[in-house]
Scaffold this motif. Structure first.
Motif, mmCIF file in Angstrom:
data_model
loop_
_atom_site.group_PDB
_atom_site.id
_atom_site.type_symbol
_atom_site.label_atom_id
_atom_site.label_comp_id
_atom_site.label_asym_id
_atom_site.label_seq_id
_atom_site.Cartn_x
_atom_site.Cartn_y
_atom_site.Cartn_z
ATOM 1 N N LEU A 258 81.777 -50.753 21.295
ATOM 2 C CA LEU A 258 83.149 -50.371 21.028
ATOM 3 C C LEU A 258 83.259 -50.060 19.544
ATOM 4 C CD1 LEU A 258 84.925 -53.205 23.038
ATOM 5 C CD2 LEU A 258 84.668 -50.832 23.744
ATOM 6 N N ALA B 279 85.892 -49.089 16.686
ATOM 7 C CA ALA B 279 87.274 -48.914 16.243
ATOM 8 C C ALA B 279 87.299 -48.104 14.961
ATOM 9 C CB ALA B 279 87.932 -50.271 16.023
ATOM 10 N N CYS C 135 89.664 -46.399 19.628
ATOM 11 C CA CYS C 135 88.582 -47.267 20.071
ATOM 12 C C CYS C 135 87.732 -46.455 21.039
ATOM 13 C CB CYS C 135 89.134 -48.517 20.735
ATOM 14 S SG CYS C 135 87.876 -49.615 21.429
ATOM 15 N N TRP D 210 93.824 -54.695 22.063
ATOM 16 C CA TRP D 210 93.780 -54.678 20.603
ATOM 17 C C TRP D 210 94.209 -56.060 20.101
ATOM 18 C CZ3 TRP D 210 91.825 -50.861 17.622
ATOM 19 C CH2 TRP D 210 91.693 -49.594 18.180
ATOM 20 N N CYS E 53 89.281 -53.803 18.717
ATOM 21 C CA CYS E 53 89.465 -53.498 20.131
ATOM 22 C C CYS E 53 88.421 -54.289 20.923
ATOM 23 C CB CYS E 53 89.359 -52.012 20.409
ATOM 24 S SG CYS E 53 87.802 -51.213 19.973
ATOM 25 N N GLY F 107 84.633 -54.745 19.448
ATOM 26 C CA GLY F 107 84.220 -53.800 18.426
ATOM 27 C C GLY F 107 84.174 -54.472 17.066
#
Length: 119
Positions: free
Chosen positions: A3, A5, A21, A35, A95, A110
């Motif tokens: 992930l 971001a 994301c 989030w 995220c 992330g």
């Protein structure tokens, strides 16, 4: 699963930012995306979540009316639109992905993107 971001930065109070994301390594529409944010010296806080289909969303009361969450499953990307930003929104935004919608501790995270709101 990865992930990524992005979209953070420095903005004046009252301004807007859109965080993205981007996800890979998973069947994207099977995963809800959330989030979270963490300000210096504070605990991590849930901000917003969206279901895998995008039909369901949940926005924290602290940002409701200012933040919206959306996703584009064709791009494996979720967005957090942040309007009317205030200094108290300053935080690292993360995220996270989980099969369960609005999971309190998602399986995948992330690296975070820093949002700084100046007064």
């Amino acid at each position: 699963v990865q992930l990524q971001a992005s979209g953070g930065g420095l903005v004046q109070a009252g301004g807007s930012l859109r965080l993205s994301c981007a996800a890979s390594g998973l069947t994207f529409n099977n995963y809800a995306i959330s989030w979270f944010r963490q300000a210096p010296g504070k605990e991590r806080e849930f901000v917003a979540g969206i279901s895998g289909s995008g039909y369901s969303t949940y926005i924290s009361a602290s940002v409701k009316g200012r933040f919206t969450v959306s996703r584009d499953n064709s791009k494996n990307t979720v967005y957090l639109q942040m309007n009317s930003l205030q200094p108290e929104d300053t935080a690292v935004y993360y995220c996270a992905a989980d099969r369960k919608f609005a999971a309190s501790n998602p399986d995948y995270w992330g690296q975070g993107t820093l949002v700084t709101v100046s007064s």
